[in-house]
Motif scaffolding. Structure first.
Motif, PDB file in Angstrom:
ATOM      1  N   VAL A 113       0.853  -1.193   0.000  1.00  0.00           N
ATOM      2  CA  VAL A 113       0.000   0.000   0.000  1.00  0.00           C
ATOM      3  C   VAL A 113       0.888   1.242   0.000  1.00  0.00           C
ATOM      4  O   VAL A 113       1.782   1.371   0.829  1.00  0.00           O
ATOM      5  N   GLN A 114       0.641   2.138  -0.928  1.00  0.00           N
ATOM      6  CA  GLN A 114       1.387   3.394  -1.004  1.00  0.00           C
ATOM      7  C   GLN A 114       0.697   4.462  -0.164  1.00  0.00           C
ATOM      8  O   GLN A 114      -0.531   4.466  -0.032  1.00  0.00           O
ATOM      9  N   ASP A 115       1.481   5.369   0.414  1.00  0.00           N
ATOM     10  CA  ASP A 115       0.904   6.491   1.153  1.00  0.00           C
ATOM     11  C   ASP A 115       0.026   7.327   0.232  1.00  0.00           C
ATOM     12  O   ASP A 115       0.353   7.537  -0.941  1.00  0.00           O
ATOM     13  N   VAL A 116      -1.107   7.796   0.762  1.00  0.00           N
ATOM     14  CA  VAL A 116      -1.996   8.623  -0.048  1.00  0.00           C
ATOM     15  C   VAL A 116      -1.544  10.077   0.014  1.00  0.00           C
ATOM     16  O   VAL A 116      -0.910  10.511   0.971  1.00  0.00           O
ATOM     17  N   LYS A 117      -1.871  10.795  -1.034  1.00  0.00           N
ATOM     18  CA  LYS A 117      -1.537  12.220  -1.075  1.00  0.00           C
ATOM     19  C   LYS A 117      -2.568  13.016  -0.280  1.00  0.00           C
ATOM     20  O   LYS A 117      -3.757  12.680  -0.284  1.00  0.00           O
ATOM     21  N   ASP A 118      -2.115  14.017   0.388  1.00  0.00           N
ATOM     22  CA  ASP A 118      -3.023  14.883   1.141  1.00  0.00           C
ATOM     23  C   ASP A 118      -3.645  15.882   0.167  1.00  0.00           C
ATOM     24  O   ASP A 118      -3.267  17.051   0.094  1.00  0.00           O
ATOM     25  N   ASP A 119      -4.616  15.386  -0.601  1.00  0.00           N
ATOM     26  CA  ASP A 119      -5.211  16.188  -1.675  1.00  0.00           C
ATOM     27  C   ASP A 119      -6.636  16.627  -1.351  1.00  0.00           C
ATOM     28  O   ASP A 119      -7.350  17.123  -2.225  1.00  0.00           O
ATOM     29  N   GLY A 120      -7.057  16.434  -0.113  1.00  0.00           N
ATOM     30  CA  GLY A 120      -8.390  16.858   0.286  1.00  0.00           C
ATOM     31  C   GLY A 120      -9.488  15.886  -0.075  1.00  0.00           C
ATOM     32  O   GLY A 120     -10.651  16.115   0.265  1.00  0.00           O
ATOM     33  N   ARG A 121      -9.136  14.793  -0.764  1.00  0.00           N
ATOM     34  CA  ARG A 121     -10.149  13.813  -1.135  1.00  0.00           C
ATOM     35  C   ARG A 121     -10.213  12.685  -0.102  1.00  0.00           C
ATOM     36  O   ARG A 121      -9.304  12.500   0.694  1.00  0.00           O
ATOM     37  N   CYS A 122     -11.309  11.945  -0.143  1.00  0.00           N
ATOM     38  CA  CYS A 122     -11.513  10.827   0.777  1.00  0.00           C
ATOM     39  C   CYS A 122     -10.952   9.559   0.133  1.00  0.00           C
ATOM     40  O   CYS A 122     -11.447   9.096  -0.896  1.00  0.00           O
ATOM     41  N   HIS A 123      -9.921   8.994   0.741  1.00  0.00           N
ATOM     42  CA  HIS A 123      -9.293   7.772   0.221  1.00  0.00           C
ATOM     43  C   HIS A 123      -9.808   6.567   0.994  1.00  0.00           C
ATOM     44  O   HIS A 123      -9.718   6.516   2.220  1.00  0.00           O
ATOM     45  N   ILE A 124     -10.349   5.595   0.256  1.00  0.00           N
ATOM     46  CA  ILE A 124     -10.917   4.395   0.858  1.00  0.00           C
ATOM     47  C   ILE A 124     -10.190   3.169   0.318  1.00  0.00           C
ATOM     48  O   ILE A 124     -10.036   3.011  -0.905  1.00  0.00           O
ATOM     49  N   GLY A 125      -9.727   2.313   1.216  1.00  0.00           N
ATOM     50  CA  GLY A 125      -9.088   1.071   0.818  1.00  0.00           C
ATOM     51  C   GLY A 125     -10.108  -0.043   0.704  1.00  0.00           C
ATOM     52  O   GLY A 125     -10.951  -0.220   1.585  1.00  0.00           O
ATOM     53  N   ALA A 143      -5.798 -10.061  -1.441  1.00  0.00           N
ATOM     54  CA  ALA A 143      -4.788 -10.809  -0.688  1.00  0.00           C
ATOM     55  C   ALA A 143      -4.477 -12.148  -1.334  1.00  0.00           C
ATOM     56  O   ALA A 143      -3.606 -12.879  -0.850  1.00  0.00           O
ATOM     57  N   ASP A 144      -5.174 -12.495  -2.406  1.00  0.00           N
ATOM     58  CA  ASP A 144      -4.910 -13.734  -3.146  1.00  0.00           C
ATOM     59  C   ASP A 144      -4.969 -14.976  -2.254  1.00  0.00           C
ATOM     60  O   ASP A 144      -4.203 -15.929  -2.421  1.00  0.00           O
ATOM     61  N   GLY A 145      -5.882 -14.946  -1.277  1.00  0.00           N
ATOM     62  CA  GLY A 145      -6.055 -16.099  -0.407  1.00  0.00           C
ATOM     63  C   GLY A 145      -5.000 -16.269   0.664  1.00  0.00           C
ATOM     64  O   GLY A 145      -4.917 -17.325   1.298  1.00  0.00           O
ATOM     65  N   ASP A 146      -4.190 -15.240   0.909  1.00  0.00           N
ATOM     66  CA  ASP A 146      -3.103 -15.305   1.890  1.00  0.00           C
ATOM     67  C   ASP A 146      -3.481 -14.481   3.120  1.00  0.00           C
ATOM     68  O   ASP A 146      -3.546 -13.252   3.040  1.00  0.00           O
ATOM     69  N   PRO A 147      -3.721 -15.110   4.275  1.00  0.00           N
ATOM     70  CA  PRO A 147      -4.139 -14.348   5.459  1.00  0.00           C
ATOM     71  C   PRO A 147      -3.094 -13.351   5.932  1.00  0.00           C
ATOM     72  O   PRO A 147      -3.425 -12.260   6.399  1.00  0.00           O
ATOM     73  N   GLY A 148      -1.797 -13.711   5.827  1.00  0.00           N
ATOM     74  CA  GLY A 148      -0.742 -12.777   6.224  1.00  0.00           C
ATOM     75  C   GLY A 148      -0.734 -11.538   5.351  1.00  0.00           C
ATOM     76  O   GLY A 148      -0.599 -10.413   5.839  1.00  0.00           O
ATOM     77  N   LYS A 149      -0.893 -11.752   4.056  1.00  0.00           N
ATOM     78  CA  LYS A 149      -0.935 -10.632   3.121  1.00  0.00           C
ATOM     79  C   LYS A 149      -2.179  -9.785   3.368  1.00  0.00           C
ATOM     80  O   LYS A 149      -2.139  -8.554   3.261  1.00  0.00           O
ATOM     81  N   CYS A 150      -3.285 -10.449   3.724  1.00  0.00           N
ATOM     82  CA  CYS A 150      -4.534  -9.745   4.004  1.00  0.00           C
ATOM     83  C   CYS A 150      -4.343  -8.773   5.163  1.00  0.00           C
ATOM     84  O   CYS A 150      -4.716  -7.590   5.089  1.00  0.00           O
ATOM     85  N   ALA A 151      -3.745  -9.252   6.248  1.00  0.00           N
ATOM     86  CA  ALA A 151      -3.493  -8.393   7.409  1.00  0.00           C
ATOM     87  C   ALA A 151      -2.510  -7.284   7.064  1.00  0.00           C
ATOM     88  O   ALA A 151      -2.649  -6.145   7.531  1.00  0.00           O
ATOM     89  N   GLN A 152      -1.519  -7.604   6.234  1.00  0.00           N
ATOM     90  CA  GLN A 152      -0.526  -6.603   5.840  1.00  0.00           C
ATOM     91  C   GLN A 152      -1.165  -5.479   5.018  1.00  0.00           C
ATOM     92  O   GLN A 152      -0.840  -4.300   5.204  1.00  0.00           O
ATOM     93  N   ILE A 153      -2.080  -5.846   4.131  1.00  0.00           N
ATOM     94  CA  ILE A 153      -2.766  -4.837   3.321  1.00  0.00           C
ATOM     95  C   ILE A 153      -3.617  -3.941   4.213  1.00  0.00           C
ATOM     96  O   ILE A 153      -3.602  -2.703   4.075  1.00  0.00           O
ATOM     97  N   ALA A 154      -4.366  -4.553   5.120  1.00  0.00           N
ATOM     98  CA  ALA A 154      -5.216  -3.771   6.026  1.00  0.00           C
ATOM     99  C   ALA A 154      -4.378  -2.814   6.858  1.00  0.00           C
ATOM    100  O   ALA A 154      -4.729  -1.634   7.014  1.00  0.00           O
ATOM    101  N   THR A 155      -3.253  -3.308   7.392  1.00  0.00           N
ATOM    102  CA  THR A 155      -2.363  -2.447   8.166  1.00  0.00           C
ATOM    103  C   THR A 155      -1.813  -1.324   7.306  1.00  0.00           C
ATOM    104  O   THR A 155      -1.690  -0.173   7.747  1.00  0.00           O
ATOM    105  N   GLY A 156      -1.494  -1.651   6.056  1.00  0.00           N
ATOM    106  CA  GLY A 156      -1.005  -0.631   5.130  1.00  0.00           C
ATOM    107  C   GLY A 156      -2.026   0.455   4.885  1.00  0.00           C
ATOM    108  O   GLY A 156      -1.700   1.648   4.874  1.00  0.00           O
TER     109      GLY A 156
END
Length: 373
Positions: free
Chosen positions: A50-62, A99-112
């Motif tokens: 996950v890349q950092d979002v730009k502070d552009d005033g918009r609402c970013h939803i993962g 997450a392609d069926g990978d629980p570790g990757k799933c948690a990593q994406i959410a944390t990101g």
């Protein structure tokens, strides 16, 4: 909803009784002719998920999915369309990652998502909600395509979740699905209930279906396969022992419906599915919820959290309405199996995943076939 609530209350007791971060690559480059080596092997780190979002005033939803499949795609489309309608299309940015069926990757994406400036996570699928909820506590999470939020242990109460998670339950009308089997097929001698056996939502549906079949005096057996080879083996076994097969919503099975279709055709046995996406890919008929409407409902909840400052911990989990349910049949499988008892049911347009939406209007296959799905 009274039937649904009654069955849930009866079967909940049954189901309760049943029961890194990044790769580090080392490189070493030796020059055999000169005997020299690189001064140091440099580690190569993967790009962050996950890349950092730009502070552009918009609402970013993962948007997080555990495993891609059609029901999630439908819910995500509904979520995005509705949230843009509510917020304004230029005011919101969506970032979807699987997450392609990978629980570790799933948690990593959410944390990101949580650490990179995203205002909210839309988690699609039970495993996505579970892994996101375990990893993230300070960012609101709205879930969809989740059979039961309470049994999935992501909320403390359906009426008042108590944490940072709520959403829309996708539990289908199990009692009506079993009634459909007995109405539209010869009275089954035995029903094979096939699932992965690993997903809490499908296990719950298995217990509900078993309860409904037992009440009708119909023999049933559960078959589980959580690998492609094992699923094929269990489908073949079920087809040899039963007069029809019932497939609850299960993301693993949904992603391998081509196997169910092959078994159905080779054994000439009807496969009844719990949703229209699975039915389109190899089932005979179904009684299905509307996942796009569920996605829209989830978007309305997300909007209330972000724009109206509603307390997500007190926002009740919602259910779809009975009037949103629809019955569908698969014309290809109907012809192949010689079954034509589809009065009042809507036909599904059979096409590839890439063609399942109209390029201009974004319609689903069911809509193209003339129904309101």
């Amino acid at each position: 909803m009274k039937k649904k609530i009654r069955v849930l209350s009866i079967a909940a007791v049954i189901i309760l009784v049943l029961t890194g971060c990044g790769r580090l690559l080392k490189t070493e480059n030796k020059n055999s002719s000169s005997g020299s080596t690189d001064s140091a092997a440099q580690p190569i780190m993967d790009e962050p998920l996950v890349q950092d979002v730009k502070d552009d005033g918009r609402c970013h939803i993962g948007i997080l999915t555990y495993r891609d499949h059609s029901a999630c795609d439908e819910a995500i489309k509904g979520f995005e369309d509705e949230f843009q309608d509510l917020m304004g299309s230029t005011e919101v940015v969506f970032e979807k990652i699987s997450a392609d069926g990978d629980p570790g990757k799933c948690a990593q994406i959410a944390t990101g998502f949580a650490n990179s400036g995203y205002k909210l996570i839309f988690a699609c699928g039970t495993e996505a909600v579970q892994n996101a909820g375990a990893a993230v506590k300070d960012v609101p999470i709205i879930g969809a395509c989740v059979t039961d939020f309470l049994l999935s242990e992501v909320v403390s109460s359906l009426e008042a979740p108590g944490g940072n998670i709520t959403g829309v339950s996708s539990l289908g009308p199990i009692d009506l699905q079993i009634d459909q089997i007995t109405r539209l097929l010869p009275w089954p001698s035995k029903v094979g209930i096939v699932s992965s056996g690993t997903e809490v939502g499908s296990r719950f549906q298995v217990s509900l279906a078993a309860q409904c079949l037992s009440e009708k005096g119909i023999e049933w057996e559960s078959y589980n396969g959580n690998t492609e080879e094992k699923l094929r083996e269990q489908l073949e076994l079920a087809a040899s022992e039963c007069s029809c097969l019932y497939l609850p919503t299960d993301s693993f099975v949904a992603s391998h419906m081509e196997i169910a279709k092959e078994v159905s055709l080779s054994h000439q046995i009807p496969v009844i599915t719990a949703d229209y996406h699975m039915c389109r890919n190899g089932g005979l008929f179904c009684y299905s919820v509307d996942y796009e409407k569920h996605g829209r409902e989830a978007a309305a909840m997300a909007f209330d959290v972000l724009e109206k400052d509603e307390d997500i911990s007190r926002m009740a989990v919602r259910e779809g309405e009975d009037e949103d349910l629809e019955q569908y049949y698969n014309p290809e499988m109907s012809e192949a199996l010689g079954w034509y008892n589809y009065g009042g049911m809507s036909p599904l347009l059979i096409s590839s995943d890439e063609e399942s939406r109209d390029e201009e209007g974004g319609q689903t296959s069911a809509e193209e076939a003339g129904s309101e799905y």
